[in-house]
Scaffold this motif. Structure first.
Motif, PDB file in Angstrom:
ATOM      1  N   TYR A  39      -6.592  -2.108   3.020  1.00  0.00           N
ATOM      2  CA  TYR A  39      -7.171  -1.548   4.611  1.00  0.00           C
ATOM      3  C   TYR A  39      -7.292   0.072   4.437  1.00  0.00           C
ATOM      4  O   TYR A  39      -6.526   0.586   4.370  1.00  0.00           O
ATOM      5  N   GLY A  40      -8.639   0.322   4.640  1.00  0.00           N
ATOM      6  CA  GLY A  40      -8.699   1.803   4.993  1.00  0.00           C
ATOM      7  C   GLY A  40      -9.449   2.027   6.548  1.00  0.00           C
ATOM      8  O   GLY A  40      -9.463   0.869   7.292  1.00  0.00           O
ATOM      9  N   ASN A  41      -9.888   3.180   6.847  1.00  0.00           N
ATOM     10  CA  ASN A  41     -10.477   3.258   8.094  1.00  0.00           C
ATOM     11  C   ASN A  41     -11.785   2.893   8.205  1.00  0.00           C
ATOM     12  O   ASN A  41     -12.716   3.135   7.453  1.00  0.00           O
ATOM     13  N   SER A  98     -11.460   8.933   6.259  1.00  0.00           N
ATOM     14  CA  SER A  98      -9.823   9.044   5.905  1.00  0.00           C
ATOM     15  C   SER A  98      -9.755   8.654   4.495  1.00  0.00           C
ATOM     16  O   SER A  98      -9.902   7.447   4.409  1.00  0.00           O
ATOM     17  N   ASP A  99      -9.597   9.582   3.590  1.00  0.00           N
ATOM     18  CA  ASP A  99      -9.370   9.163   2.158  1.00  0.00           C
ATOM     19  C   ASP A  99      -7.857   8.499   1.913  1.00  0.00           C
ATOM     20  O   ASP A  99      -7.016   9.014   1.472  1.00  0.00           O
ATOM     21  N   SER A 100      -7.640   7.220   2.533  1.00  0.00           N
ATOM     22  CA  SER A 100      -6.261   6.598   2.604  1.00  0.00           C
ATOM     23  C   SER A 100      -6.343   5.152   2.749  1.00  0.00           C
ATOM     24  O   SER A 100      -7.538   4.763   3.265  1.00  0.00           O
ATOM     25  N   LEU A 101      -5.461   4.439   1.931  1.00  0.00           N
ATOM     26  CA  LEU A 101      -5.445   2.899   2.009  1.00  0.00           C
ATOM     27  C   LEU A 101      -4.309   2.295   1.990  1.00  0.00           C
ATOM     28  O   LEU A 101      -3.016   3.133   1.414  1.00  0.00           O
ATOM     29  N   ALA A 102      -4.146   1.424   2.950  1.00  0.00           N
ATOM     30  CA  ALA A 102      -2.786   0.408   2.741  1.00  0.00           C
ATOM     31  C   ALA A 102      -3.003  -0.762   2.035  1.00  0.00           C
ATOM     32  O   ALA A 102      -4.245  -1.302   2.013  1.00  0.00           O
ATOM     33  N   CYS A 103      -2.114  -1.126   1.324  1.00  0.00           N
ATOM     34  CA  CYS A 103      -2.180  -2.143   0.437  1.00  0.00           C
ATOM     35  C   CYS A 103      -0.930  -3.345   0.893  1.00  0.00           C
ATOM     36  O   CYS A 103       0.076  -3.040   1.304  1.00  0.00           O
ATOM     37  N   PHE A 104      -1.672  -4.467   0.984  1.00  0.00           N
ATOM     38  CA  PHE A 104      -0.787  -5.731   1.352  1.00  0.00           C
ATOM     39  C   PHE A 104      -0.742  -6.774   0.268  1.00  0.00           C
ATOM     40  O   PHE A 104      -1.930  -6.841  -0.338  1.00  0.00           O
ATOM     41  N   TYR A 105       0.345  -7.546   0.443  1.00  0.00           N
ATOM     42  CA  TYR A 105       0.242  -8.571  -0.730  1.00  0.00           C
ATOM     43  C   TYR A 105       0.677 -10.067   0.122  1.00  0.00           C
ATOM     44  O   TYR A 105       1.100  -9.899   1.081  1.00  0.00           O
ATOM     45  N   LYS A 106       0.349 -10.993  -0.759  1.00  0.00           N
ATOM     46  CA  LYS A 106       0.844 -12.366  -0.292  1.00  0.00           C
ATOM     47  C   LYS A 106       0.891 -13.445  -1.434  1.00  0.00           C
ATOM     48  O   LYS A 106       0.198 -12.983  -2.535  1.00  0.00           O
ATOM     49  N   ALA A 107       2.128 -14.032  -1.550  1.00  0.00           N
ATOM     50  CA  ALA A 107       2.143 -15.192  -2.646  1.00  0.00           C
ATOM     51  C   ALA A 107       3.320 -16.105  -2.002  1.00  0.00           C
ATOM     52  O   ALA A 107       4.036 -15.786  -1.039  1.00  0.00           O
ATOM     53  N   ASP A 108       2.941 -17.268  -2.316  1.00  0.00           N
ATOM     54  CA  ASP A 108       3.757 -18.463  -2.068  1.00  0.00           C
ATOM     55  C   ASP A 108       5.040 -18.617  -2.803  1.00  0.00           C
ATOM     56  O   ASP A 108       4.814 -19.187  -4.085  1.00  0.00           O
ATOM     57  N   LEU A 109       6.206 -18.317  -2.382  1.00  0.00           N
ATOM     58  CA  LEU A 109       7.496 -18.494  -3.030  1.00  0.00           C
ATOM     59  C   LEU A 109       8.376 -19.207  -2.591  1.00  0.00           C
ATOM     60  O   LEU A 109       9.499 -19.369  -2.880  1.00  0.00           O
ATOM     61  N   THR A 110       7.655 -20.286  -1.913  1.00  0.00           N
ATOM     62  CA  THR A 110       8.562 -21.344  -1.093  1.00  0.00           C
ATOM     63  C   THR A 110       9.448 -22.271  -2.246  1.00  0.00           C
ATOM     64  O   THR A 110      10.590 -22.751  -2.069  1.00  0.00           O
ATOM     65  N   GLU A 111       8.881 -22.214  -3.451  1.00  0.00           N
ATOM     66  CA  GLU A 111       9.500 -23.142  -4.305  1.00  0.00           C
ATOM     67  C   GLU A 111      10.319 -22.249  -5.588  1.00  0.00           C
ATOM     68  O   GLU A 111      10.913 -22.639  -6.485  1.00  0.00           O
ATOM     69  N   ILE A 112      10.407 -20.950  -5.155  1.00  0.00           N
ATOM     70  CA  ILE A 112      10.958 -20.055  -6.224  1.00  0.00           C
ATOM     71  C   ILE A 112      12.176 -19.280  -5.563  1.00  0.00           C
ATOM     72  O   ILE A 112      12.036 -18.781  -4.535  1.00  0.00           O
TER      73      ILE A 112
END
Length: 286
Positions: A197-199, A218-232
């Motif tokens: 996500y950036g501006n 704006s030369d900036s970025l936010a990084c988000f993650y997702k992963a299903d670890l319900t069985e881990i």
């Protein structure tokens, strides 16, 4: 017919049984029962219809525009079991409009070629869309930036909701694209996805390498993650590096026995052109 008696289909059919001769009033009753093309629903009928629609299990699109005059923005919806539907988004006077999809989820959402008017020197169209309250897509288009392409995929609605907003923005300057390369190295067998996500810019979640087209607002970025670890029972650590200097910039932790969604590392990537993300089980990579 009694004054307060409800006309049913079964009752109407009895007027036309073999050997019967329908009367003038019975024909009139049949005509009054029908909904003709030019009929306008009463307020009571509209409320009844709205209540019925509210109980539907179908997905729907909600849209809003502001600063839009004569422009038309076609959005194509492809249900799992029906033909494509086209919803033409136009002027809404800055209020939400809601339309239901035919067919069943999942619904694939994409644009058609947008026909837009000539923009002023520093004006752009801004598109924001949100799928199932999960992830958003943001883009500027028009003017010196690339026009919104035909068949640009906005994502897939797995549940019900798709929201889109289109507006005009005046930034009082020309906007240019910036490009940062992202490489994902996943050392686990669990699918890990990231979104940026950036501006006024974002991408949908992906597990592929990519090059951004974010903006110099704006030369900036936010990084988000997702992963299903319900069985881990082990957590995953995702480390983000400036690949040119091999400098660690931030770390995100994906928790075990959970469906990790929109996990943010808590920092912003600024002015970096080459990024490497390495994901591994936390008790292995230290």
């Amino acid at each position: 017919m009694e004054k307060n008696e409800i006309t049913t289909r079964e009752k109407l059919k009895t007027y036309f049984e073999t050997g019967k001769y329908p009367t003038e009033s019975q024909f009139a009753e049949l005509i009054d029962f029908l909904m003709l093309k030019d009929d306008v629903l009463t307020n009571k009928e509209l409320v009844d219809l709205s209540n019925r629609l509210a109980s539907l299990d179908n997905g729907y699109i909600t849209y809003r525009t502001n600063s839009i005059e004569e422009e038309k923005f076609p959005i194509v919806v492809r249900p799992k079991d029906e033909e494509d539907q086209v919803f033409v988004i136009s002027k809404t006077d800055d209020k939400d409009e809601k339309r239901y999809f035919q067919g069943s989820a999942p619904y694939t959402i994409r644009t058609q070629k947008f026909s837009v008017e000539d923009l002023g020197e520093n004006k752009y169209y801004y598109l924001y869309s949100l799928i199932d309250d999960s992830y958003a897509t943001n883009r500027l288009f028009g003017n010196n930036l690339t026009a919104f392409p035909d068949e640009f995929e906005l994502g897939t609605v797995e549940n019900k909701k798709f929201y889109i907003q289109i507006s005009k923005q005046d930034f009082e300057k020309k906007i240019s694209n910036l490009h940062t390369r992202f490489t994902l190295v996943n050392k686990t067998e669990i699918p890990v996805q990231y979104a940026l996500y950036g501006n006024y810019w974002s991408n949908k979640y992906t597990s592929e390498d990519m090059v951004t087209d974010h903006y110099d607002l704006s030369d900036s970025l936010a990084c988000f993650y997702k992963a299903d670890l319900t069985e881990i029972d082990k957590s995953i650590e995702c480390r983000l590096y400036d690949a040119d200097g091999d400098k660690l910039l931030m770390t995100a932790h994906l928790l075990p026995e959970q469906k990790n969604q929109n996990v943010w590392a808590g920092s912003i990537i600024t002015g970096v052109r080459n990024v490497r993300i390495e994901c591994d089980y936390e008790n292995i990579a230290k």
